[in-house]
Design a protein around this motif. Structure first.
Motif, short mmCIF file in Angstrom:
data_model
loop_
_atom_site.label_atom_id
_atom_site.label_comp_id
_atom_site.label_asym_id
_atom_site.label_seq_id
_atom_site.Cartn_x
_atom_site.Cartn_y
_atom_site.Cartn_z
N UNK A 233 -3.15 16.23 -1.42
CA UNK A 233 -3.05 15.20 -0.38
C UNK A 233 -4.21 15.34 0.60
N UNK A 234 -4.97 14.27 0.77
CA UNK A 234 -6.10 14.26 1.70
C UNK A 234 -5.99 13.05 2.62
N UNK A 235 -6.54 13.15 3.85
CA UNK A 235 -6.51 12.00 4.76
C UNK A 235 -7.68 11.07 4.50
N UNK A 236 -7.45 9.78 4.70
CA UNK A 236 -8.50 8.78 4.55
C UNK A 236 -8.32 7.71 5.60
N UNK A 237 -9.35 7.50 6.44
CA UNK A 237 -9.32 6.41 7.40
C UNK A 237 -9.70 5.13 6.68
N UNK A 238 -8.85 4.13 6.78
CA UNK A 238 -9.11 2.86 6.08
C UNK A 238 -10.16 2.06 6.84
N UNK A 239 -11.34 1.95 6.27
CA UNK A 239 -12.46 1.26 6.90
C UNK A 239 -12.42 -0.24 6.60
N UNK A 240 -13.27 -1.02 7.30
CA UNK A 240 -13.31 -2.47 7.03
C UNK A 240 -13.68 -2.75 5.58
N UNK A 241 -13.25 -3.89 5.10
CA UNK A 241 -13.54 -4.30 3.72
C UNK A 241 -15.06 -4.40 3.55
#
Length: 200
Positions: free
Chosen positions: A79-87
């Motif tokens: 499990x890793x964190x990921x910031x959801x960036x703009x498309x």
């Protein structure tokens, strides 16, 4: 990091996206990415931009089946964190991720050239990339943290880091002054603060 079939309740836009595609085993979204659902989600919570996703995933080049990154090799639980960036482009992984629910496990396909040039930001394509190649992401979405919580924690970390840097700077200045006094150094520092001492 795959359109929406009306049979798959774990995804949004159930009536707006087509189901068929030209890639076996995958459905295609109107925006252009492909998807295959392995496990439906159990929570009605969809990711939004700037939120932090906890995910288990790998990403690879479909034609070569060569893995670029596998989170299970990065951490024991995968499990890793990921910031959801703009498309980054129409039919991108970011867009595909926004269609998920917590608990969903899926595979996504996007255009490899757009991925490298627009998502990764490379100025030219890798020489080994074939025309029409797809990037494949196999992903399980474990949880979502809202953008405000993530931003507040980031600000707190930055403030703590600035405080530590100031403390280190003050301690360094104190140590330097003590060294100069103990060694009876009389030369003046340069404009940058460097003490240049000829010993021979």
């Amino acid at each position: 990091l795959t359109g929406i079939s009306f049979l798959m309740a774990g995804f949004i836009g159930l009536t707006s996206c087509g189901g068929g595609s030209d890639i076996d085993g995958f459905d295609k979204a109107e925006s252009g990415y492909y998807f295959k659902i392995h496990k439906k989600g159990d929570k009605e919570q969809h990711p939004k931009q700037d939120e932090e996703l906890s995910i288990v995933y790998d990403i690879r080049i479909k034609s070569k089946d060569s893995v670029i990154f596998d989170s299970k090799k990065a951490r024991p639980d995968g499990i890793v964190p990921l910031i959801l960036r703009p498309v980054s482009f129409k039919g991108s992984f970011e867009e595909a991720l926004m269609s998920m629910n917590v608990g969903v496990s899926s595979s996504f396909l996007v255009n490899a050239d757009s991925f490298f040039l627009k998502t990764v930001g490379m100025t030219q394509l890798p020489p080994w990339l074939k025309p029409g190649d797809k990037m494949q992401m196999n992903i399980a979405l474990k949880s979502i943290r809202d953008a405000k919580t993530v931003a507040d924690e980031q600000k707190k970390r930055e403030a703590e880091m600035m405080s530590q840097m100031k403390e280190m700077e003050m301690q360094s200045k104190t140590d330097l002054e003590k060294y100069i006094a103990d060694n009876k150094i009389t030369v003046a520092p340069t404009p940058s603060g460097l003490y240049y001492i000829e010993t021979k």
